[in-house]
Design an enzyme around this catalytic site. Structure first.
Site, PDB file in Angstrom:
ATOM      1  N   PRO A 107       0.920  -1.305  -0.111  1.00 53.61           N
ATOM      2  CA  PRO A 107      -0.067  -0.002   0.042  1.00 53.61           C
ATOM      3  C   PRO A 107       1.029   1.364   0.074  1.00 53.61           C
ATOM      4  O   PRO A 107       1.662   1.657   0.899  1.00 53.61           O
ATOM      5  CB  PRO A 107      -0.738  -0.112   1.195  1.00 53.61           C
ATOM      6  CG  PRO A 107       0.078  -0.956   2.343  1.00 53.61           C
ATOM      7  CD  PRO A 107       0.910  -2.112   1.203  1.00 53.61           C
ATOM      8  N   ASP A 167       6.095   2.442   1.780  1.00 54.11           N
ATOM      9  CA  ASP A 167       5.166   1.434   2.261  1.00 54.11           C
ATOM     10  C   ASP A 167       4.363   2.121   3.449  1.00 54.11           C
ATOM     11  O   ASP A 167       4.959   2.152   4.424  1.00 54.11           O
ATOM     12  CB  ASP A 167       6.137   0.258   2.377  1.00 54.11           C
ATOM     13  CG  ASP A 167       4.956  -0.978   2.755  1.00 54.11           C
ATOM     14  OD1 ASP A 167       3.836  -0.772   3.069  1.00 54.11           O
ATOM     15  OD2 ASP A 167       5.759  -2.143   2.425  1.00 54.11           O
ATOM     16  N   HIS A 168       3.033   2.239   3.312  1.00 55.11           N
ATOM     17  CA  HIS A 168       2.190   2.822   4.207  1.00 55.11           C
ATOM     18  C   HIS A 168       2.048   1.715   5.512  1.00 55.11           C
ATOM     19  O   HIS A 168       1.573   2.300   6.659  1.00 55.11           O
ATOM     20  CB  HIS A 168       0.813   3.316   3.707  1.00 55.11           C
ATOM     21  CG  HIS A 168       0.280   4.467   4.853  1.00 55.11           C
ATOM     22  ND1 HIS A 168       0.991   4.910   6.016  1.00 55.11           N
ATOM     23  CD2 HIS A 168      -0.769   5.221   4.569  1.00 55.11           C
ATOM     24  CE1 HIS A 168       0.081   5.838   6.115  1.00 55.11           C
ATOM     25  NE2 HIS A 168      -0.747   6.121   5.521  1.00 55.11           N
ATOM     26  N   ARG A 169       2.332   0.582   5.419  1.00 54.81           N
ATOM     27  CA  ARG A 169       2.201  -0.357   6.418  1.00 54.81           C
ATOM     28  C   ARG A 169       3.294  -0.242   7.447  1.00 54.81           C
ATOM     29  O   ARG A 169       3.061  -0.696   8.820  1.00 54.81           O
ATOM     30  CB  ARG A 169       2.291  -2.136   5.728  1.00 54.81           C
ATOM     31  CG  ARG A 169       1.322  -2.289   4.817  1.00 54.81           C
ATOM     32  CD  ARG A 169       1.708  -3.682   4.217  1.00 54.81           C
ATOM     33  NE  ARG A 169       2.780  -3.665   3.557  1.00 54.81           N
ATOM     34  CZ  ARG A 169       3.653  -4.966   3.309  1.00 54.81           C
ATOM     35  NH1 ARG A 169       2.986  -5.924   3.157  1.00 54.81           N
ATOM     36  NH2 ARG A 169       4.860  -4.731   2.486  1.00 54.81           N
TER      37      ARG A 169
END
Length: 452
Positions: free
Chosen positions: A246, A422-424
């Protein structure tokens, strides 16, 4: 005695290649390590060296063939009764049907790329970049996680250990099915397959669906050309990153007016050292300093084990445009090199660019990637994270813009920056702090010494 040479293992996750050129003919006398053919894999064009010597009796491949490891390449009549190649694995080198079991087998020779003899000068910043790298012999490298004591306790042939390293597995974590727990090639493959299935289950990876296309000849004539291994692999990786990561992209501008003046002032000194002082070289060094301040941006996320992997090393990939597709050579230990060192290294990469020949090893192990399109044009863009990395910096073309400085409007050289992450693992606040640190370091390089 007739000896048979089969295509060896090509590298991590590479299971085929296209024959670009056959370098030997029937009747040729060949020696060990002599190149037999040029092969285009999904990562590079490589030369495949021979492990046996003698006279070529038959060539079993042709230009344009798609071949896989273990496939027969040539049959050779042994000269002077010397058996030089030894069978080490059914899918790799062999010498006919008989093997001298009393002789200790050596680990097989892997493909290597020949060194360009007359490199030409290339550019890295001001035009689309093409990169070729010189010869590297893929000799086995001791696993960092395997000590001498533990290696003695693990029962596995050298070829099995090397195969595990090539596909990124730790031999210590693999359960052997042979006598006294001896590990075989099949055990390594089974472990890899199980790991991949677990990763897919955790990350929710969806297999790529390929839709059939309409018949374009209904509307006119068309031409079809092979996609090519490099371009095909790049497409697969981009889809994988896009589906599994994401991603968010944030943008910023940096004032590089003073930096550009300093670059011009010191470029002759770097040229004397054998390099070229470019904005790319400076950005690589600044990013390395930023990664030391913000180590999460050079980490990886391990969902399978619910861990964050922080890397002590700082290896930065620099994306370049080639006629075979996008390639990303990795510069090692950037934080331990000064800007002059980096300028020389980047310039040497450009000098070896003409044939787009790059070793597999030099495109692996990156912890962060930079994609500089400033030499081509554009303003902002959204680069795709190069998984399993967690961030990538995009750089666009600088331009003169009016900027308010203390109530006075001045013309300044501004450069657009785009950070995808990476938004995680990385939040928006962390990302903008990281991006602002880079922008401030471009505006005032003293920040590198102060904090980086």
């Amino acid at each position: 005695m007739a000896l048979k040479f089969k295509l060896p293992k090509l590298g991590e996750n590479i299971d085929s290649g296209d024959v670009v050129k056959v370098l030997v003919r029937v009747g040729d006398q060949i020696s060990q390590e002599q190149p037999l053919l040029e092969l285009e894999t999904e990562k590079a064009v490589i030369e495949v060296p021979c492990s046996i010597q003698g006279i070529v009796e038959e060539v079993h491949v042709r230009e344009g063939d798609s071949i896989k490891p273990g496939q027969l390449i040539v049959t050779v009549k042994e000269s002077h009764g010397k058996a030089t190649g030894k069978e080490t694995n059914k899918t790799e080198f062999s010498q006919g049907e008989k093997t001298n079991k009393s002789s200790p087998s050596k680990e097989k020779q892997s493909p290597k790329v020949k060194k360009l003899s007359t490199p030409k000068r290339g550019k890295l910043d001001n035009q689309p970049q093409t990169v070729g790298l010189e010869a590297v012999d893929f000799a086995p490298v001791p696993s960092k996680s395997t000590t001498e004591n533990s290696a003695k306790l693990i029962s596995a042939a050298p070829s099995v250990r090397r195969f595990a390293r090539q596909i990124g597995l730790d031999i210590e974590n693999i359960q052997g099915s042979g006598p006294q727990g001896r590990i075989s090639i099949d055990d390594v493959k089974d472990h890899s397959r199980t790991t991949q299935e677990n990763v897919k289950e955790v990350s929710g990876v969806v297999e790529m669906e390929i839709e059939s296309l309409p018949d374009f000849t209904k509307w006119g004539t068309v031409q079809r050309k092979p996609l090519g291994n490099v371009r095909q692999k790049m497409a697969e990786r981009v889809i994988h990153s896009w589906k599994t990561v994401p991603q968010v992209t944030q943008h910023e501008k940096a004032d590089i007016t003073e930096l550009e003046q300093a670059r011009k002032r010191y470029k002759n000194r770097v040229e004397i050292a054998g390099g070229k002082l470019t904005v790319t070289a400076i950005i690589v060094k600044i990013v390395a300093s930023a990664l030391n301040v913000f180590p999460k941006f050079k980490s990886s996320i391990d969902l399978l084990n619910k861990e964050i992997i922080y890397k002590d090393y700082c290896h930065i990939g620099v994306a370049v445009d080639t006629d075979r597709g996008l390639l990303v050579p990795v510069i090692r230990d950037v934080d331990q090199k000064n800007i002059t060192d980096l300028s020389v290294e980047l310039f040497e990469i450009a000098e070896r660019a003409r044939d787009s020949k790059m070793t597999l090893d030099e495109m692996e192990g990156g912890s962060f990637t930079i994609s500089n399109l400033g030499g081509i044009g554009g303003t902002y863009f959204s680069p795709i994270v190069n998984a399993p990395e967690v961030a990538i910096l995009g750089v666009s073309q600088g331009s003169i813009e009016p900027v308010d400085q203390g109530g006075e409007v001045r013309s300044r050289l501004m450069i657009p920056l785009s950070l995808s992450y990476d938004h995680r693992l990385i939040d928006g606040a962390e990302a903008i702090r990281f991006l602002r640190w880079i922008a401030q370091a471009l505006e005032d390089p003293f920040l590198i010494s102060l904090e980086g």
